[in-house]
Motif scaffolding. Structure first.
Motif, PDB file in Angstrom:
ATOM      1  N   TYR A  12       0.728  -0.737   0.042  1.00  0.00           N
ATOM      2  CA  TYR A  12       0.047   0.033  -0.176  1.00  0.00           C
ATOM      3  C   TYR A  12       0.751   1.364   0.675  1.00  0.00           C
ATOM      4  N   ILE A  13       0.929   2.239  -1.175  1.00  0.00           N
ATOM      5  CA  ILE A  13       1.668   3.051  -1.006  1.00  0.00           C
ATOM      6  C   ILE A  13       0.376   4.854  -1.316  1.00  0.00           C
ATOM      7  N   LEU A  20       3.003   8.832  -9.237  1.00  0.00           N
ATOM      8  CA  LEU A  20       4.215   9.648  -9.352  1.00  0.00           C
ATOM      9  C   LEU A  20       4.939   7.884  -9.637  1.00  0.00           C
ATOM     10  N   LEU A  21       5.333   6.514  -9.263  1.00  0.00           N
ATOM     11  CA  LEU A  21       5.272   4.918 -10.173  1.00  0.00           C
ATOM     12  C   LEU A  21       5.065   5.559 -11.990  1.00  0.00           C
ATOM     13  N   LYS A  22       3.347   4.915 -11.469  1.00  0.00           N
ATOM     14  CA  LYS A  22       3.052   5.304 -13.256  1.00  0.00           C
ATOM     15  C   LYS A  22       3.262   6.798 -13.954  1.00  0.00           C
ATOM     16  N   LEU A  24       6.156   8.134 -14.410  1.00  0.00           N
ATOM     17  CA  LEU A  24       7.756   7.063 -14.238  1.00  0.00           C
ATOM     18  C   LEU A  24       7.847   6.008 -15.821  1.00  0.00           C
ATOM     19  N   SER A  25       6.646   5.012 -15.350  1.00  0.00           N
ATOM     20  CA  SER A  25       6.491   4.088 -16.003  1.00  0.00           C
ATOM     21  C   SER A  25       6.447   4.506 -17.611  1.00  0.00           C
ATOM     22  N   GLY A  26       5.456   5.618 -17.831  1.00  0.00           N
ATOM     23  CA  GLY A  26       5.305   6.324 -19.411  1.00  0.00           C
ATOM     24  C   GLY A  26       6.194   6.586 -19.664  1.00  0.00           C
ATOM     25  N   LEU A  27       6.730   7.185 -19.555  1.00  0.00           N
ATOM     26  CA  LEU A  27       7.571   8.078 -19.467  1.00  0.00           C
ATOM     27  C   LEU A  27       9.184   7.414 -20.163  1.00  0.00           C
ATOM     28  N   SER A  28       9.333   6.362 -18.840  1.00  0.00           N
ATOM     29  CA  SER A  28      10.852   5.713 -18.773  1.00  0.00           C
ATOM     30  C   SER A  28      10.501   4.673 -19.772  1.00  0.00           C
ATOM     31  N   ASP A  29       9.533   4.069 -20.146  1.00  0.00           N
ATOM     32  CA  ASP A  29       8.776   2.976 -20.712  1.00  0.00           C
ATOM     33  C   ASP A  29       9.610   1.514 -20.349  1.00  0.00           C
ATOM     34  N   VAL A  36      10.366  -0.548  -9.548  1.00  0.00           N
ATOM     35  CA  VAL A  36      10.094  -0.438  -7.674  1.00  0.00           C
ATOM     36  C   VAL A  36      11.762  -1.924  -7.159  1.00  0.00           C
ATOM     37  N   GLU A  37      11.255  -2.937  -7.965  1.00  0.00           N
ATOM     38  CA  GLU A  37      12.621  -3.701  -8.023  1.00  0.00           C
ATOM     39  C   GLU A  37      13.899  -3.448  -8.318  1.00  0.00           C
TER      40      GLU A  37
END
Length: 65
Positions: A12-13, A20-22, A24-29, A36-37
């Motif tokens: 849970y975050i 932010l994670l989502k 960064l995920s989209g921007l960094s592919d 996270v890993e």
């Protein structure tokens, strides 16, 4: 090459960290999971160095074949 088996982890975050994670995920592919890993692999040895050294836990960060 076969995919490595992964273990599911539920956590849970805060909504802002999720956003932010989502983003960064989209921007960094990269997937959120890989971000996270990677972050955990980099930060855990620094943050818990004494415990990891005392209990020889560094080998758990090695990639499994």
């Amino acid at each position: 090459m076969a995919r490595k088996k992964k273990t599911e982890l539920r956590l849970y975050i805060t909504p802002n960290l999720d956003r932010l994670l989502k983003t960064l995920s989209g921007l960094s592919d990269q997937t959120v999971s890989s971000i996270v890993e990677d972050t955990l692999r980099e930060s855990l040895p620094d943050r818990y160095k004494d415990l990891m050294d005392t209990h020889n836990l560094g080998k758990l960060l090695e990639d499994e074949d």
